[in-house]
Enzyme design. Structure first.
Site, short mmCIF file in Angstrom:
data_model
loop_
_atom_site.label_atom_id
_atom_site.label_comp_id
_atom_site.label_asym_id
_atom_site.label_seq_id
_atom_site.Cartn_x
_atom_site.Cartn_y
_atom_site.Cartn_z
N GLY A 62 79.12 18.35 -13.90
CA GLY A 62 78.12 17.84 -14.85
C GLY A 62 78.78 17.04 -15.97
CG HIS A 136 87.76 15.35 -13.89
ND1 HIS A 136 86.62 15.93 -14.41
CD2 HIS A 136 87.33 14.26 -13.19
CE1 HIS A 136 85.57 15.22 -14.06
NE2 HIS A 136 85.97 14.20 -13.33
CB SER A 258 64.99 13.45 -17.30
OG SER A 258 64.82 12.11 -16.90
CG PHE A 259 68.19 14.58 -11.46
CD1 PHE A 259 69.55 14.74 -11.26
CD2 PHE A 259 67.41 14.14 -10.39
CE1 PHE A 259 70.14 14.45 -10.03
CE2 PHE A 259 67.99 13.86 -9.17
CZ PHE A 259 69.36 14.02 -8.99
CD GLU A 260 63.39 13.66 -12.49
OE1 GLU A 260 63.60 13.84 -13.72
OE2 GLU A 260 63.46 14.59 -11.65
NE ARG A 291 75.38 15.60 -3.83
CZ ARG A 291 74.92 16.70 -3.27
NH1 ARG A 291 74.30 16.63 -2.12
NH2 ARG A 291 75.10 17.89 -3.83
P1 A3P Z 1 75.22 17.02 -7.32
O1 A3P Z 1 76.23 16.28 -6.51
O2 A3P Z 1 75.16 18.47 -7.00
O3 A3P Z 1 73.88 16.37 -7.31
P2 A3P Z 1 80.16 15.01 -12.51
O4 A3P Z 1 79.53 14.07 -13.46
O5 A3P Z 1 81.02 16.05 -13.13
O6 A3P Z 1 80.85 14.29 -11.39
O7 A3P Z 1 79.00 15.86 -11.84
C1 A3P Z 1 78.11 15.27 -10.95
C2 A3P Z 1 76.99 16.25 -10.68
O8 A3P Z 1 76.15 16.33 -11.85
C3 A3P Z 1 76.12 15.78 -9.53
O9 A3P Z 1 75.71 16.97 -8.86
C4 A3P Z 1 74.99 15.11 -10.29
O10 A3P Z 1 73.80 14.98 -9.54
C5 A3P Z 1 74.81 16.06 -11.45
N1 A3P Z 1 74.05 15.43 -12.55
C6 A3P Z 1 74.30 14.25 -13.17
N2 A3P Z 1 73.34 13.97 -14.07
C7 A3P Z 1 72.47 15.00 -14.03
C8 A3P Z 1 71.24 15.29 -14.71
N3 A3P Z 1 70.72 14.45 -15.62
N4 A3P Z 1 70.60 16.45 -14.40
C9 A3P Z 1 71.11 17.30 -13.49
N5 A3P Z 1 72.26 17.08 -12.79
C10 A3P Z 1 72.93 15.94 -13.07
#
Ligand code: A3P
Length: 343
Positions: A62, A136, A258-260, A291
């Site tokens: 995240g 990281h 938001s995710f969307e 994703r």
């Molecule tokens: P998934 O691959 O499980 O969907 P990072 O930024 O550390 O690489 O993490 C990526 C992960 O965070 C992905 O997970 C991504 O979809 C999720 N992510 C990014 N933005 C998000 C949001 N607004 N709400 C929820 N999850 C989110």
């Protein structure tokens, strides 16, 4: 059954490389690409400023979501400014260690000045202050002054349940570097061979320092962001600015994060980076950085055998610390079997 580390080294070599990334090293106990030693010294000696803001995490926890939250709070919700690509506003310190830039430029001279092919440590060094920096790196590989608590710089650390991290990491890397299957990826992950592993060392390194007055660390969990983003935003605003967001600002930020909305926002969805890997690194398929964004994806993805190995590994490691994730949810075995049988 536990894998022999030598077998895993071989598996890593066979499955987790591409034309511009040849192998891995063990750096202070951490699996890193063999390009990392080229920048290790400049990271170790990086000048840290008291007004730096760092977002640190194990990959796929995240990070991007947290970076965008931190940047927006720190910039008084400047959504216009946030239209600039996150990789410019909040660059990735060790991104030069991902692929061999020199080899890439030799093959594609037009990339000489490309934003994804620069010296990432130098780029961070030259950022205007206050700097916003993503890494990281685990605690033991942070720049010396940050690691030794010789600065007021702020660190926001975010972690996520390792089962979901592993799934997300697999989907991310299979796009451009990993050529094995999911079970093989899990074996590498559990055997500490995936880049930035060991996983628990990463979490505990920051967790153990979070209340130490030599550091300014805010420790967040992806699962809390999913279940109560409002509280996480307020906690972060207090940490960064000793401030609180009021309802209108809060609603704007919730909407932005938001995710969307993040999924369709070109400044944060890393579409351009994925296009780049497709064009130059031979990546294939339609990958998405933002994703699924779900908690407990593992319940529908991991086989009972892999789950049992994860559970044993998690409980063994959690016994060594006062750290805990949300209470574990029992896997729905029947559902998993149906899922695997229907593929
Ligand atoms: P998934 O691959 O499980 O969907 P990072 O930024 O550390 O690489 O993490 C990526 C992960 O965070 C992905 O997970 C991504 O979809 C999720 N992510 C990014 N933005 C998000 C949001 N607004 N709400 C929820 N999850 C989110």
């Amino acid at each position: 059954m536990k894998d022999d580390p030598k077998d895993l080294d071989q598996l890593l070599k066979e499955t987790f490389t591409n034309e511009f990334r040849s192998g891995y090293v063990n750096a202070k106990g951490v699996t890193m690409t063999d390009l990392y030693p080229n920048i290790a010294d400049s990271i170790e000696n990086l000048k840290i400023w008291d007004d730096d803001v760092w977002v640190c995490s194990f990959p796929k926890s995240g990070t991007t979501w947290t970076q965008e939250m931190v940047w927006c709070i720190s910039h008084n919700l400047d959504f216009k400014g946030a239209e600039v690509n996150l990789t410019t506003r909040f660059p990735f310190l060790e991104s030069s260690a991902r692929v061999d830039n020199a080899a890439l430029i030799e093959k594609f001279p037009e990339l000489a000045n490309h934003e994804f092919v620069h010296d990432s440590v130098k780029f961070v060094e030259d950022l205007p202050r206050p700097r916003f920096i993503k890494t990281h790196l685990p605690f033991q590989l942070l720049p010396r002054d940050l690691r030794e608590g010789r600065t007021q710089a702020k660190i926001v650390y975010v972690c996520r349940n390792p089962k979901d991290v592993c799934i997300s990491f697999y989907h991310h890397t299979k796009h451009f570097a990993f050529r094995g299957d999911f079970e093989q990826f899990c074996r590498l992950f559990l055997g500490d061979k995936v880049p930035y592993c060991p996983f628990w060392n990463h979490i505990f390194g920051f967790w153990n320092k979070r209340n130490d007055s030599s550091y300014n660390i805010l420790f967040l969990k992806y699962e809390d962001m999913k279940s109560d983003l409002i509280s996480v935003i307020q906690k972060t605003a207090k940490f960064l600015k000793n401030a609180k967001l009021f309802s209108e600002e809060l609603n704007q930020l919730l909407d932005h994060l938001s995710f969307e909305n993040m999924k369709k926002n070109p400044a944060v969805n890393h579409k351009s980076m994925f296009e780049f890997t497709k064009q130059y690194l031979g990546a294939s398929g339609e990958a998405e950085f933002i994703r699924r964004g779900q908690v407990n994806q593992w319940k529908t993805v991991m086989s009972p055998n892999i789950l049992a190995q994860f559970d044993e590994w998690i409980s063994k490691n959690l016994k060594t610390s006062d750290f805990s994730f949300e209470s574990p949810v029992k896997p729905n075995i029947q559902y998993i079997e149906q899922f695997h049988n229907s593929r």
